[in-house]
Write an enzyme that holds these catalytic residues in place. Structure first.
Site, PDB file in Angstrom:
ATOM      1  CG  HIS A 272      -1.893  -1.114   1.286  1.00 42.09           C
ATOM      2  ND1 HIS A 272      -2.475  -1.572   2.451  1.00 42.09           N
ATOM      3  CD2 HIS A 272      -2.423  -1.881   0.303  1.00 42.09           C
ATOM      4  CE1 HIS A 272      -3.297  -2.570   2.189  1.00 42.09           C
ATOM      5  NE2 HIS A 272      -3.280  -2.778   0.894  1.00 42.09           N
TER       6      HIS A 272
HETATM    7  C1  LIG Z   1      -0.351  -7.597  -4.591  1.00 41.02           C
HETATM    8  C2  LIG Z   1      -1.224  -6.447  -4.136  1.00 41.02           C
HETATM    9  C3  LIG Z   1      -2.276  -6.682  -3.251  1.00 41.02           C
HETATM   10  C4  LIG Z   1      -3.098  -5.622  -2.855  1.00 41.02           C
HETATM   11  N1  LIG Z   1      -4.216  -5.898  -2.118  1.00 41.02           N
HETATM   12  C5  LIG Z   1      -5.146  -4.924  -1.943  1.00 41.02           C
HETATM   13  C6  LIG Z   1      -6.418  -5.235  -1.413  1.00 41.02           C
HETATM   14  O1  LIG Z   1      -6.724  -6.385  -1.093  1.00 41.02           O
HETATM   15  N2  LIG Z   1      -7.312  -4.215  -1.286  1.00 41.02           N
HETATM   16  C7  LIG Z   1      -7.015  -2.933  -1.644  1.00 41.02           C
HETATM   17  O2  LIG Z   1      -7.865  -2.044  -1.479  1.00 41.02           O
HETATM   18  N3  LIG Z   1      -5.805  -2.613  -2.121  1.00 41.02           N
HETATM   19  C8  LIG Z   1      -4.886  -3.582  -2.330  1.00 41.02           C
HETATM   20  N4  LIG Z   1      -3.691  -3.283  -2.913  1.00 41.02           N
HETATM   21  C9  LIG Z   1      -3.360  -1.863  -3.178  1.00 41.02           C
HETATM   22  C10 LIG Z   1      -4.178  -1.220  -4.296  1.00 41.02           C
HETATM   23  O3  LIG Z   1      -4.441  -2.140  -5.331  1.00 41.02           O
HETATM   24  C11 LIG Z   1      -3.451   0.021  -4.822  1.00 41.02           C
HETATM   25  O4  LIG Z   1      -3.210   0.919  -3.750  1.00 41.02           O
HETATM   26  C12 LIG Z   1      -4.245   0.771  -5.879  1.00 41.02           C
HETATM   27  O5  LIG Z   1      -4.674  -0.095  -6.899  1.00 41.02           O
HETATM   28  C13 LIG Z   1      -3.387   1.908  -6.447  1.00 41.02           C
HETATM   29  O6  LIG Z   1      -4.130   2.616  -7.398  1.00 41.02           O
HETATM   30  P1  LIG Z   1      -3.444   3.746  -8.281  1.00 41.02           P
HETATM   31  O7  LIG Z   1      -4.496   4.268  -9.182  1.00 41.02           O
HETATM   32  O8  LIG Z   1      -2.719   4.683  -7.408  1.00 41.02           O
HETATM   33  O9  LIG Z   1      -2.307   2.994  -9.125  1.00 41.02           O
HETATM   34  P2  LIG Z   1      -2.332   1.628  -9.931  1.00 41.02           P
HETATM   35  O10 LIG Z   1      -3.629   0.931  -9.794  1.00 41.02           O
HETATM   36  O11 LIG Z   1      -1.109   0.882  -9.574  1.00 41.02           O
HETATM   37  O12 LIG Z   1      -2.263   2.110 -11.455  1.00 41.02           O
HETATM   38  C14 LIG Z   1      -1.179   2.748 -12.057  1.00 41.02           C
HETATM   39  C15 LIG Z   1      -1.225   2.406 -13.546  1.00 41.02           C
HETATM   40  O13 LIG Z   1      -0.311   3.253 -14.229  1.00 41.02           O
HETATM   41  C16 LIG Z   1       0.417   2.485 -15.174  1.00 41.02           C
HETATM   42  N5  LIG Z   1       1.704   3.119 -15.407  1.00 41.02           N
HETATM   43  C17 LIG Z   1       2.724   3.272 -14.532  1.00 41.02           C
HETATM   44  N6  LIG Z   1       3.759   3.885 -15.122  1.00 41.02           N
HETATM   45  C18 LIG Z   1       3.387   4.140 -16.399  1.00 41.02           C
HETATM   46  C19 LIG Z   1       4.019   4.747 -17.503  1.00 41.02           C
HETATM   47  N7  LIG Z   1       5.273   5.229 -17.420  1.00 41.02           N
HETATM   48  N8  LIG Z   1       3.346   4.833 -18.681  1.00 41.02           N
HETATM   49  C20 LIG Z   1       2.069   4.359 -18.789  1.00 41.02           C
HETATM   50  N9  LIG Z   1       1.422   3.751 -17.762  1.00 41.02           N
HETATM   51  C21 LIG Z   1       2.076   3.655 -16.588  1.00 41.02           C
HETATM   52  C22 LIG Z   1       0.551   1.128 -14.476  1.00 41.02           C
HETATM   53  O14 LIG Z   1       0.901   0.113 -15.393  1.00 41.02           O
HETATM   54  C23 LIG Z   1      -0.815   0.971 -13.832  1.00 41.02           C
HETATM   55  O15 LIG Z   1      -1.730   0.365 -14.700  1.00 41.02           O
HETATM   56  C24 LIG Z   1      -2.829  -4.303  -3.314  1.00 41.02           C
HETATM   57  C25 LIG Z   1      -1.768  -4.060  -4.187  1.00 41.02           C
HETATM   58  C26 LIG Z   1      -0.981  -5.114  -4.619  1.00 41.02           C
HETATM   59  C27 LIG Z   1       0.135  -4.835  -5.598  1.00 41.02           C
END
Ligand SMILES: Cc1cc2nc3c(=O)[nH]c(=O)nc-3n(C[C@H](O)[C@H](O)[C@H](O)COP(=O)(O)OP(=O)(O)OC[C@H]3O[C@@H](n4cnc5c(N)ncnc54)[C@H](O)[C@@H]3O)c2cc1C
Length: 539
Positions: free
Chosen positions: A472
């Protein structure tokens, strides 16, 4: 020419893509470094045991050693696929504590108190339990209540918690988060309900939304202090695209600061060392990194656990058939089936420990590596916990001017003594809970850390040598009013720049009590509403 360019199709980015394209007035481009999420192991809930190490959908980062965790490296999976980390996460649906958001607002972020973010949490979900003052029933994200499908040992966990004085909480996402109960899941009819499935799948047929997969954004394009577009690399070809209105950076808490720094936006010292020309000094980019740290205690059991269902080949075959034919059974669930939130000290005004119960175990797996379909051959389960609001702070930097090189992640775990104290009090609670009548009757023995680990010094040594990330990371582009310690303002606009907002986990002013995906989707909802209101001239 596009009106909006969104970088990253993760928890927050998918929400933006849907909401900004819905009215049809704007041309929206969504750039995602990963590929399609229409993959069996992404859609089958327990498939996250597989995607955890699957390069095709996962950035698979390694964080630097932390002194507080005895110099251990830390494996950091992050989603690289449509849906981002919501396509590879453990699907536990937790919004966070009321106090988390009230504190966000109190830190100088008007509009972010619990009362003000609640409408976005409600509008994003279709909660299986139906509409209430706290819950929504008409949103795109289906949230399920699998309580009747869980392993029977979850009842022992809840009863043992009650015997310890915790109250049964039937809905930790309603008015009160504290207590013990069953986790809600982002699943629907036995399949993962990622942000992509909820928001992007329905939006993709719109002619004003363009989604480009395998597009690795390398930097933002600037004209003075205005961000005008994006440069990305796809199959070795570099392309520039321009945004008429705004660029929305949603690449997550690891990659959003990385992209900023490669664009010349960040701390002068870091950029100088990496050989990137500074265009805008923003000292908090990549700073304030926070993450939850987890521990678990392993107990062998007199009664059968998921180990007996998932370990033998005939068990796998049977559960596979059950899943394929009915979309039910343990393959349709998370292994984190029950849990809760508690305070280990009365004077706290928010919980400091989150509890987890998994009716499955893996003694032979290295720390943090769990082959979900290959658990231990004997009956056993895990009693786990993580901290809620850690005080240790790390950072994300870049060490070269190559945007395709992985960022440098320094979590700096357990560098604050209060974090050690929280985990120490938490594991002592777990032990007492295991001794309660509801657990004592099913537990054979404590296998890890084992009865020889008793004194505070031994328990702390075990914490430092064993605790691992629960995935997280947040706050690397913090939201807040002063430009020294924060990157964006309360409208998520980057301080000192035009045409750029950041919309993802990196803007959390402070980590919340609970899992982070729901709050990221809420941020996507609120950002879309702010952007559309500004375009309509209301703000
Ligand atoms: C293994 C695991 C288990 C988890 N379990 C839970 C859970 O049970 N419940 C929960 O609520 N949360 C959980 N989390 C945490 C939660 O999923 C994340 O905090 C949340 O999804 C983050 O959202 P975000 O929009 O910040 O980024 P992300 O969802 O990570 O999205 C970022 C996106 O940007 C893209 N990206 C990055 N760099 C570039 C680039 N240079 N060019 C183009 N695209 C790019 C990535 O590929 C990705 O698709 C877990 C996370 C993981 C990894």
């Amino acid at each position: 020419m596009y009106d909006f360019i969104i970088i990253g199709a993760g928890s927050a980015g998918c929400v933006l893509a849907d909401r900004l394209s819905a009215c049809g007035r704007y041309q929206v481009l969504l750039l995602e470094a990963g590929g399609s999420d229409k993959r069996f192991y992404v859609q089958m809930p327990i498939g996250y045991g597989k995607t955890y190490y699957q390069k095709a959908v996962n950035w698979m980062y390694t964080a630097q050693p932390s002194e507080g965790t005895q110099g251990r490296l830390s494996y950091w999976p992050r989603g690289k696929v449509l849906g981002g980390s919501s396509s590879i996460n453990a699907m536990v649906f937790v919004r966070g504590n009321k106090q988390d958001f009230d504190d966000w607002a109190a830190e100088g972020n008007p509009g972010w108190s619990y009362e003000e973010v609640l409408p976005y949490f409600k509008q994003m979900e279709s909660w299986q339990g139906g509409e209430s003052p706290y819950r929504g029933a008409n949103g795109p994200l289906k949230v399920s209540n699998p309580s009747h499908e869980l392993h029977p040992l979850c009842d022992n966990f809840v009863s043992a918690g009650q015997e310890m004085g915790l109250e049964f909480n039937p809905d930790m996402n309603a008015g009160n988060q504290e207590g013990i109960g069953f986790y809600q899941l982002t699943t629907h009819k036995g399949q993962r309900m990622s942000a992509a499935r909820a928001y992007l799948w329905r939006a993709r047929s719109r002619s004003n939304l363009t989604v480009i997969k395998h597009a690795h954004v390398t930097r933002l394009l600037m004209d003075g202090k205005r961000v005008t577009g994006v440069e990305y690399s796809r199959k070795g070809q570099v392309t520039k695209v321009h945004a008429q209105r705004e660029v929305l950076l949603s690449a997550g808490s690891v990659n959003s600061p990385q992209i900023l720094m490669h664009s010349g936006i960040g701390p002068k010292k870091v950029l100088d060392q990496a050989g990137v020309t500074l265009l805008h000094h923003s000292p908090a980019v990549g700073q304030n990194l926070q993450d939850h740290l987890g521990m678990d205690y392993l107990y062998t059991s007199h009664v059968s656990t998921l180990n007996q269902q998932l370990r033998p080949w005939y068990g796998k075959l049977w559960q596979g058939l059950v899943y394929l034919l009915t979309r039910k059974g343990p393959l349709s669930l998370s292994v984190n089936q029950a849990g809760g939130f508690m305070k280990t000290r009365d004077k706290l005004n928010y919980p400091n420990i989150q509890l987890y119960f998994s009716p499955v175990s893996y003694t032979r797996a290295p720390v943090g590596k769990r082959p979900l379909l290959n658990p231990d051959p004997f009956p056993a389960f895990l009693l786990g916990l993580s901290n809620c609001r850690p005080k240790s702070r790390g950072q994300i930097t870049i060490t070269s001017n190559n945007p395709l090189q992985a960022p440098h992640i320094e979590p700096n775990y357990l560098s604050h003594e209060d974090d050690v104290q929280d985990l120490l009090e938490g594991v002592k609670f777990l032990r007492k809970m295991a001794a309660m009548p509801s657990f004592a009757k099913v537990i054979a023995k404590e296998l890890r850390p084992g009865p020889e680990c008793q004194t505070d010094a031994q328990l702390i040594d075990d914490i430092r040598s064993y605790a691992w990330t629960v995935f997280h990371p947040t706050s690397t582009c913090r939201m807040g009013p002063d430009t020294e310690h924060n990157v964006v303002d309360h409208q998520l606009k980057v301080h000192g720049l035009d045409g750029l907002r950041i919309v993802d986990a990196s803007i959390f002013p402070q980590l919340i009590c609970g899992n982070t995906s729901a709050a990221c989707m809420m941020i996507g909802e609120k950002a879309a509403a702010m952007i559309l209101a500004a375009e309509e001239g209301q703000v």
